[in-house]
Design a protein around this motif. Structure first.
Motif, PDB file in Angstrom:
ATOM      1  N   VAL A 155       0.812  -1.298  -0.038  1.00 17.77           N
ATOM      2  CA  VAL A 155       0.119  -0.051   0.076  1.00 17.77           C
ATOM      3  C   VAL A 155       0.709   1.149  -0.134  1.00 17.77           C
ATOM      4  CG1 VAL A 155      -1.732  -1.065   1.245  1.00 17.77           C
ATOM      5  CG2 VAL A 155       0.000  -0.021   2.553  1.00 17.77           C
ATOM      6  N   LYS A 158       0.069   4.809  -1.423  1.00 19.48           N
ATOM      7  CA  LYS A 158      -1.335   5.030  -1.503  1.00 19.48           C
ATOM      8  C   LYS A 158      -1.967   6.164  -0.579  1.00 19.48           C
ATOM      9  CE  LYS A 158      -1.721   1.717  -4.560  1.00 19.48           C
ATOM     10  NZ  LYS A 158      -1.924   2.003  -5.950  1.00 19.48           N
ATOM     11  N   ALA A 201       1.643   3.491   3.613  1.00 20.06           N
ATOM     12  CA  ALA A 201       0.663   4.378   3.004  1.00 20.06           C
ATOM     13  C   ALA A 201       0.762   5.721   3.300  1.00 20.06           C
ATOM     14  CB  ALA A 201      -0.868   3.651   3.291  1.00 20.06           C
ATOM     15  N   ASP A 236      -6.976   8.089  -2.811  1.00 21.49           N
ATOM     16  CA  ASP A 236      -7.308   6.705  -3.380  1.00 21.49           C
ATOM     17  C   ASP A 236      -8.828   6.099  -2.696  1.00 21.49           C
ATOM     18  OD1 ASP A 236      -5.053   5.981  -5.246  1.00 21.49           O
ATOM     19  OD2 ASP A 236      -3.900   6.369  -3.536  1.00 21.49           O
ATOM     20  N   TYR A 339      -8.141  -4.404  -0.842  1.00 24.03           N
ATOM     21  CA  TYR A 339      -8.485  -3.086  -2.062  1.00 24.03           C
ATOM     22  C   TYR A 339      -7.434  -2.973  -2.952  1.00 24.03           C
ATOM     23  CZ  TYR A 339     -10.572   0.842  -4.011  1.00 24.03           C
ATOM     24  OH  TYR A 339     -11.049   1.771  -5.038  1.00 24.03           O
ATOM     25  N   PHE A 340      -6.424  -2.661  -2.545  1.00 25.79           N
ATOM     26  CA  PHE A 340      -5.030  -2.422  -3.291  1.00 25.79           C
ATOM     27  C   PHE A 340      -4.400  -3.492  -3.906  1.00 25.79           C
ATOM     28  CE2 PHE A 340      -5.246   1.689  -0.613  1.00 25.79           C
ATOM     29  CZ  PHE A 340      -5.942   2.375  -1.748  1.00 25.79           C
ATOM     30  N   SER A 341      -4.680  -4.628  -3.565  1.00 28.18           N
ATOM     31  CA  SER A 341      -4.030  -5.976  -3.928  1.00 28.18           C
ATOM     32  C   SER A 341      -4.379  -6.216  -5.476  1.00 28.18           C
ATOM     33  CB  SER A 341      -4.093  -7.057  -3.195  1.00 28.18           C
ATOM     34  OG  SER A 341      -5.457  -7.525  -3.316  1.00 28.18           O
TER      35      SER A 341
END
Length: 342
Positions: A155, A158, A201, A236, A339-341
């Motif tokens: 992350v 992000k 992040a 994001d 979510y970010f994967s």
């Protein structure tokens, strides 16, 4: 002779009309009982018993996300327009039911759901027996299939905006033992901030202390807009953290929300829901749509979470517990990772 003919003709017409009306009344379907049941975690069945004649051609269906509407010609609602004729065994999913006669010989059935339904899954069938028949409606929840990832999540770089609900002059809901929503949301949010920053992040907090984001006693709309304005252009995702409340202390569980029409917001809400259910271990009340200001007026993918009911005795104690707050924070971070994967 003419008079006698007219009398005979009138009587014949009367009896023909009477016979036709009797036949029509006999053929019209009259509903007797309606039962809603949960077959498994995703599938549900609505069964309506009736007497008379009914075909699938008599039924017009409309669906729209979280509702199902049936207009049934050649029918009357009968007993199921009353509470005594209706049994809802899936109230967590089927929230509202209406059955009534909207015009002569047409019954309307409408169902509102706590989550979206898979519109392609709605299936209608009619089984006929000697004494009564059954109208069966099968349907399932809309479930977004999100594959699990095994790699290390990244992350870094992000931008995640975390919004601890309420604060300052607005305590939010207050539990029976005095636990305040604004305190719980801040404690959990600060833990989320720490974990996300450790993962690389960039975290933006709408507040980091017990304060109003705009100014003390500002109008609600102004306060909520101030929270949205905290989002930088490169944001994001946005997550607003809250605790639920209700007048009935038996109400319990967690749920997540998103604003309808945003696929990415829905995806975020689904992931948050799954992780909170796994880490928090409370009743899962589902993923829902709502017009909450911070969701509706936010240009970025956003979700609002209700961690648990601060007005429920057991959950109030959990929400005030450090270990449980840590678990909730880890759930939110895990959802962000997923979510970010993908």
């Amino acid at each position: 002779m003419l008079k006698k003919f007219l009398v005979c003709f009138t009587l014949a017409a009367f009896f023909c009309c009477a016979i036709f009306s009797a036949a029509e009344a006999k053929s019209k379907a009259e509903f007797k009982n309606l039962t809603i049941q949960k077959l498994d975690d995703e599938n549900f069945r609505i069964s309506a018993e009736f007497k008379g004649n009914l075909t699938e051609n008599d039924i017009k269906i409309r669906t729209g996300g979280q509702f199902l509407l049936l207009d049934i010609d050649n029918s009357s609602p009968g007993r199921i327009s009353k509470v005594s004729g209706m049994k809802n065994l899936a109230k967590d999913f089927v929230e509202k039911v209406f059955v009534g006669e909207v015009k002569k010989n047409q019954t309307r059935m409408s169902f509102s759901f706590s989550e979206g339904i898979d519109e392609d899954s709605v299936k209608i069938s009619i089984t006929s027996e000697k004494k009564s028949s059954l109208l069966v409606i099968d349907l399932k929840k809309f479930v977004e299939k999100i594959s699990e990832q095994t790699q290390t999540f990244d992350v870094s770089d992000k931008v995640v905006v975390i919004d601890p609900g309420h604060g300052g002059g607005d305590s939010g809901a207050v539990g029976h033992y005095g636990v305040k929503e604004k305190d719980v949301t801040l404690y959990v949010a600060l833990r989320v901030e720490k974990l996300l920053k450790e993962a690389g992040a960039k975290v933006v907090m709408t507040r980091t202390t017990d304060r109003d984001v705009s100014w003390l006693r500002s109008p609600n709309r102004t306060e909520l807009q101030a929270r949205v304005d905290k989002c930088p252009p490169e944001t994001d995702i946005f997550i607003s953290i809250h605790c639920n409340a209700f007048s009935n202390p038996s109400s319990h569980g967690m749920e997540t929300y998103y604003y309808s029409g945003s696929p990415q917001s829905r995806r975020l809400a689904v992931l948050l829901n799954e992780e909170l259910a796994k880490y928090g271990g409370r009743l899962n009340r589902g993923v829902r749509t709502a017009n909450y200001y911070v969701l509706k007026h936010n240009p970025h993918p956003s979700s609002l979470v209700e961690l648990a009911f601060v007005t429920n005795y057991e959950e109030e104690n959990l929400l005030a517990d450090d270990d449980y707050q840590d678990a909730l924070a880890k759930a939110i971070v895990s959802a962000v990772n997923r979510y970010f994967s993908q």
